[in-house]
Design an enzyme around this catalytic site. Structure first.
Site, PDB file in Angstrom:
ATOM      1  N   ASP A   1       8.520  11.118  -4.807  1.00  0.00           N
ATOM      2  CA  ASP A   1       7.636  10.717  -3.670  1.00  0.00           C
ATOM      3  C   ASP A   1       7.215  11.617  -2.559  1.00  0.00           C
ATOM      4  O   ASP A   1       8.029  12.641  -2.412  1.00  0.00           O
ATOM      5  CB  ASP A   1       8.461   9.650  -2.991  1.00  0.00           C
ATOM      6  CG  ASP A   1       8.533   8.330  -3.691  1.00  0.00           C
ATOM      7  OD1 ASP A   1       8.096   8.186  -4.913  1.00  0.00           O
ATOM      8  OD2 ASP A   1       9.540   7.322  -3.343  1.00  0.00           O
ATOM      9  N   LYS A   2       6.121  11.291  -1.833  1.00  0.00           N
ATOM     10  CA  LYS A   2       5.505  12.221  -1.006  1.00  0.00           C
ATOM     11  C   LYS A   2       6.629  12.448   0.041  1.00  0.00           C
ATOM     12  O   LYS A   2       6.708  13.704   0.581  1.00  0.00           O
ATOM     13  CB  LYS A   2       4.358  11.815  -0.438  1.00  0.00           C
ATOM     14  CG  LYS A   2       3.676  12.478   0.557  1.00  0.00           C
ATOM     15  CD  LYS A   2       2.143  12.016   1.219  1.00  0.00           C
ATOM     16  CE  LYS A   2       1.616  12.984   1.879  1.00  0.00           C
ATOM     17  NZ  LYS A   2       0.162  12.603   2.186  1.00  0.00           N
TER      18      LYS A   2
END
Length: 317
Positions: free
Chosen positions: A142-143
């Site tokens: 994930d970012k």
């Protein structure tokens, strides 16, 4: 100017790596070709993008170069590249087939739409000087998650590595800070893309979704939270975040899965105050896999970033 203060004068040139000695570190090969140059001067050339191997700019000083490879030195290369760059040391491992990168939190692994720039694959490609083709995407994190990410540099390597992920032979360990008190446990569910409210989540329907297994290990009790380790047996999108949130222990910094209950799926909500954090407190600590060409087992581990260490320190007080 004293002898110790004199700088070696480099000139544009190209040469082939010596054959018959096996792969050699790039900095050693350059220094052998430039008698009188210091290790620091040679390494500075590489780190500032002035050295290419077989046409690809190489910024990792210890990269091993095979005999016969063409090494080129161009002094006119710009010292600094315009635009964002990866932090120093982010390229954990680079060879002709794979790249292991320490992803900082706050950037996407790959673009989610055609307008997104500054993604990890773009920054890695720029560091490697590889512009003719994109890196092979093997997996993503994930970012807001920091930690280790693996890319392939050839189609054959990509297919082999993706198969290792498919059969669950890749070794992955995460460290996380979660709300509430958590003990060792294994969480199993079937994850679907839409749990009934437009978000990913678990389903009770045995014919839907994909089997997902997360092993959770207690590491340290904190003030209103627990420091844990997660080992993935499967690697579905948002798996750790969903499993812990549905168990009543959302990650500190969770903004998507902590507030709502998936339709039709029982969910326990432990009573705990929300703990503030600058981002999702999740870090991909360890990555291990079989090299797709040499078959050597490789394992990499990266320490917790400063923002997680700061939150830990506050919760220990």
């Amino acid at each position: 100017m004293t002898a110790s203060e004199q700088r070696f004068i480099f000139k544009d040139r190209s040469f082939a790596a010596v054959e018959g000695r096996g792969a050699q570190p790039l900095d050693r090969l350059l220094r052998e070709q430039h008698e009188g140059a210091s290790w620091a001067e040679v390494r500075r050339l590489i780190e500032t993008g002035k050295v290419s191997v077989d046409g690809n700019v190489q910024r990792e000083t210890a990269t091993r170069v095979a005999g016969g490879a063409q090494i080129e030195l161009r002094m006119a290369t710009a010292r600094h590249r315009v635009g964002p760059r990866l932090p120093v040391g982010a390229l954990v491992h680079v060879d002709a087939h794979v790249v292991v990168v320490q992803k900082p939190a706050g950037i996407s692994t790959v673009p989610y739409d055609e307008n997104e720039t500054g993604t990890l694959d773009e920054l890695v490609r720029a560091e490697l000087g590889r512009k003719e083709a994109p890196l092979g995407i093997v997996h993503r994190i994930d970012k807001e998650t920091s930690g280790l990410v693996l890319f392939a540099r050839s189609l054959a390597a990509k297919l082999d590595l993706k198969n290792q992920f498919r059969v669950h032979s890749v070794r992955r360990r995460y460290r996380a800070i979660v709300h509430g008190s958590v003990k060792d446990r294994t969480i199993f569910s079937r994850l679907v893309q839409d749990r009934g409210d437009g978000r990913r989540g678990s389903t009770n329907n045995p014919t839907l979704g994909r089997e997902s297994i997360t092993h959770v290990f207690f590491r340290e009790a904190l003030k209103g939270a627990t420091f844990i380790e997660c080992r993935l047996e499967t690697g579905r999108t948002h798996q750790i975040r969903i499993h812990l949130s549905e168990a009543g222990h959302p990650l500190v910094g969770e903004r998507v899965y902590a507030k709502t209950t998936p339709s039709g799926v029982p969910q326990r909500h432990d009573s705990h105050p929300t703990i503030a954090a600058p981002r999702l407190m999740l870090h991909a600590l360890q990555l291990g896999f079989r090299h797709p060409v040499t078959n050597v087992e490789l394992d990499f581990e990266q320490p917790l970033p400063d923002d997680m260490l700061e939150v830990l320190a506050k919760l220990r007080g």
